[in-house]
Write an enzyme that holds these catalytic residues in place. Structure first.
Site, PDB file in Angstrom:
ATOM      1  N   SER A   1       7.781   3.486  12.390  1.00 22.44           N
ATOM      2  CA  SER A   1       8.705   4.598  12.503  1.00 22.44           C
ATOM      3  C   SER A   1       9.233   4.628  13.929  1.00 22.44           C
ATOM      4  O   SER A   1       8.598   4.106  14.856  1.00 22.44           O
ATOM      5  CB  SER A   1       7.965   5.906  12.186  1.00 22.44           C
ATOM      6  OG  SER A   1       8.702   7.036  12.595  1.00 22.44           O
TER       7      SER A   1
ATOM      8  N   GLY B   1       7.764   7.117  -2.750  1.00 20.92           N
ATOM      9  CA  GLY B   1       8.464   6.977  -1.491  1.00 20.92           C
ATOM     10  C   GLY B   1       8.873   5.561  -1.147  1.00 20.92           C
ATOM     11  O   GLY B   1       9.277   4.772  -2.007  1.00 20.92           O
TER      12      GLY B   1
ATOM     13  N   TYR C   1       0.659  12.467  13.218  1.00 20.64           N
ATOM     14  CA  TYR C   1       1.391  11.311  12.681  1.00 20.64           C
ATOM     15  C   TYR C   1       1.879  10.414  13.809  1.00 20.64           C
ATOM     16  O   TYR C   1       1.752   9.180  13.749  1.00 20.64           O
ATOM     17  CB  TYR C   1       2.561  11.809  11.837  1.00 20.64           C
ATOM     18  CG  TYR C   1       3.393  10.720  11.198  1.00 20.64           C
ATOM     19  CD1 TYR C   1       2.970  10.091  10.029  1.00 20.64           C
ATOM     20  CD2 TYR C   1       4.615  10.335  11.747  1.00 20.64           C
ATOM     21  CE1 TYR C   1       3.742   9.096   9.430  1.00 20.64           C
ATOM     22  CE2 TYR C   1       5.385   9.353  11.161  1.00 20.64           C
ATOM     23  CZ  TYR C   1       4.953   8.744  10.007  1.00 20.64           C
ATOM     24  OH  TYR C   1       5.717   7.760   9.422  1.00 20.64           O
TER      25      TYR C   1
ATOM     26  N   GLY D   1       7.033   3.050  -0.232  1.00 19.72           N
ATOM     27  CA  GLY D   1       6.185   2.046  -0.889  1.00 19.72           C
ATOM     28  C   GLY D   1       6.650   1.742  -2.294  1.00 19.72           C
ATOM     29  O   GLY D   1       6.673   0.582  -2.718  1.00 19.72           O
TER      30      GLY D   1
ATOM     31  N   THR E   1       0.841  -1.189   0.000  1.00 22.58           N
ATOM     32  CA  THR E   1       0.000   0.000   0.000  1.00 22.58           C
ATOM     33  C   THR E   1       0.880   1.244   0.000  1.00 22.58           C
ATOM     34  O   THR E   1       2.027   1.223   0.436  1.00 22.58           O
ATOM     35  CB  THR E   1      -0.953   0.022   1.213  1.00 22.58           C
ATOM     36  OG1 THR E   1      -0.227   0.383   2.390  1.00 22.58           O
ATOM     37  CG2 THR E   1      -1.613  -1.333   1.412  1.00 22.58           C
ATOM     38  N   GLY E   2       0.341   2.337  -0.510  1.00 26.29           N
ATOM     39  CA  GLY E   2       1.163   3.529  -0.666  1.00 26.29           C
ATOM     40  C   GLY E   2       2.280   3.317  -1.658  1.00 26.29           C
ATOM     41  O   GLY E   2       3.380   3.859  -1.508  1.00 26.29           O
ATOM     42  N   ALA E   3       1.999   2.537  -2.709  1.00 29.34           N
ATOM     43  CA  ALA E   3       3.045   2.089  -3.626  1.00 29.34           C
ATOM     44  C   ALA E   3       3.376   3.089  -4.722  1.00 29.34           C
ATOM     45  O   ALA E   3       4.279   2.848  -5.515  1.00 29.34           O
ATOM     46  CB  ALA E   3       2.628   0.766  -4.271  1.00 29.34           C
ATOM     47  N   SER E   4       2.686   4.217  -4.774  1.00 26.30           N
ATOM     48  CA  SER E   4       2.908   5.154  -5.877  1.00 26.30           C
ATOM     49  C   SER E   4       4.163   5.992  -5.693  1.00 26.30           C
ATOM     50  O   SER E   4       4.655   6.592  -6.652  1.00 26.30           O
ATOM     51  CB  SER E   4       1.694   6.075  -6.033  1.00 26.30           C
ATOM     52  OG  SER E   4       1.460   6.793  -4.830  1.00 26.30           O
TER      53      SER E   4
END
Length: 338
Positions: A142, A17, A155, A19, A12-15
């Site tokens: 993190s 950074g 965050y 990911g 997920t968040g693969a578009s």
């Protein structure tokens, strides 16, 4: 002879950074990678990279805060790949601002994406893993899952929540005797485009706290963790280890240190980014794809001695044991001769 198919992996968040780098790292070992995110331009570019690296790509646009959409995405992956072997939760968004300057709607939205997105992703993964009694869920965390810092209350709150629910889930899986595993990878500051995507209300321009690491280092640890998930947690980078140890030993001292240094270390001179991706994907102007890296290449480290020791501690332990046994045997032989 038929070529062995790689594992079925969801990122997920693969578009962009971490990911994006993680999807490519799985592809380089021949895995089939489902790419989940909102940004269609980034997803298309990521799919092209995965295929050129030797993997098989499946693009699934989805907002991770939508539980039904996440379930549907998982079903599509399972139908296409014949199951799900690894699910990597990584998608997030955030706001850089003092707590009192984050609106209730922004706090809710960040929590829905960054925390509940992991919850919904994990539930969707387990729906396919538990009946097969195999699979691994990797939570990308993190150092801020343990240690809150100023200007990132929303965050830090989400990452703390992920840490807590993952520990509960791990205990339940152990109680049930399940072979499904979950592990968490705690990251340091990473050179990703997020600092140009987030909502930024700081006087200066948001930046990671030095030292900064390249996303490929994080990706290497995530891929390793997916195959060695009996270990409950991985720390990436010496700064992560130092922060978590200091917080365990002297949290009050760290409070005062961060109060003095945490504002200046998280911003630099310059204009702000593109207005944030909290409410809609930030694909970039005129079809530009941002990729895995941010604007901090010049200062970012691609290697870490701490990470090498962390990922190889099993072999190191075996080597030390063998060395110790060899030394003991040699000493015994010398005594025998004497």
């Amino acid at each position: 002879m038929l070529k062995k198919r790689g594992k079925a992996v969801v990122v997920t968040g693969a578009s962009g950074g971490v990911g994006r780098a993680t999807a490519l790292a799985f592809a380089e070992r021949g895995d089939r990678v489902a790419l989940l995110a909102r940004g269609r331009e980034g997803l298309a570019a990521a799919a092209d990279e995965v295929q050129r690296a030797g993997g098989e790509a499946l693009v699934v646009p989805v907002d991770m805060s939508d539980a039904k959409a996440v379930d549907d995405a998982a079903q599509r992956v399972a139908d296409t790949f014949g199951g799900i072997d690894v699910w990597v939760n990584n998608a997030f968004s955030t706001v850089f601002a003092p707590f009192t300057e984050v609106t209730p709607d922004e706090f809710r939205r960040v929590t829905e994406v960054t925390y509940l997105g992991y919850v919904f992703g994990t539930r969707a993964a387990l729906r396919h893993m538990l009946p097969r009694d195999k699979g691994t869920v990797v939570q990308v965390g993190s150092a801020l899952a343990y240690r809150g810092v100023p200007l990132q209350s929303v965050y830090c709150g989400a990452k703390h929540a992920i840490q807590g629910f993952t520990e509960s889930l791990r205990c339940e899986l152990l109680h049930d005797g399940s072979k499904v595993r979950t592990t968490m990878v705690q990251l340091p500051a990473v050179n990703t485009p997020q600092f140009d995507w987030v909502i930024d209300r700081l006087p200066g321009r948001a930046r990671p706290v030095a030292p900064v690491y390249q996303p490929e280092l994080a990706a290497k640890a995530i891929v390793h963790a997916s195959s060695h998930a009996r270990r409950r947690e991985y720390w990436v980078g010496g700064s992560t280890a130092a922060t978590l140890i200091a917080n365990a030993v002297a949290p009050g001292l760290l409070d005062r240190y961060l109060a003095r240094t945490g504002y200046e270390s998280q911003q630099e001179e310059g204009g702000h980014g593109g207005g944030g991706n909290l409410w809609s994907p930030f694909d970039g102007p005129h079809g530009h794809d941002h990729g895995a890296h941010g604007r901090f290449d010049a200062e970012s480290a691609g290697r870490s001695t701490q990470v090498w020791f962390s990922l190889n501690r099993g072999r190191l332990g075996a080597g030390l044991l063998a060395g110790g046994l060899g030394a003991a045997l040699a000493a015994g032989l010398r005594r025998g001769r004497g």
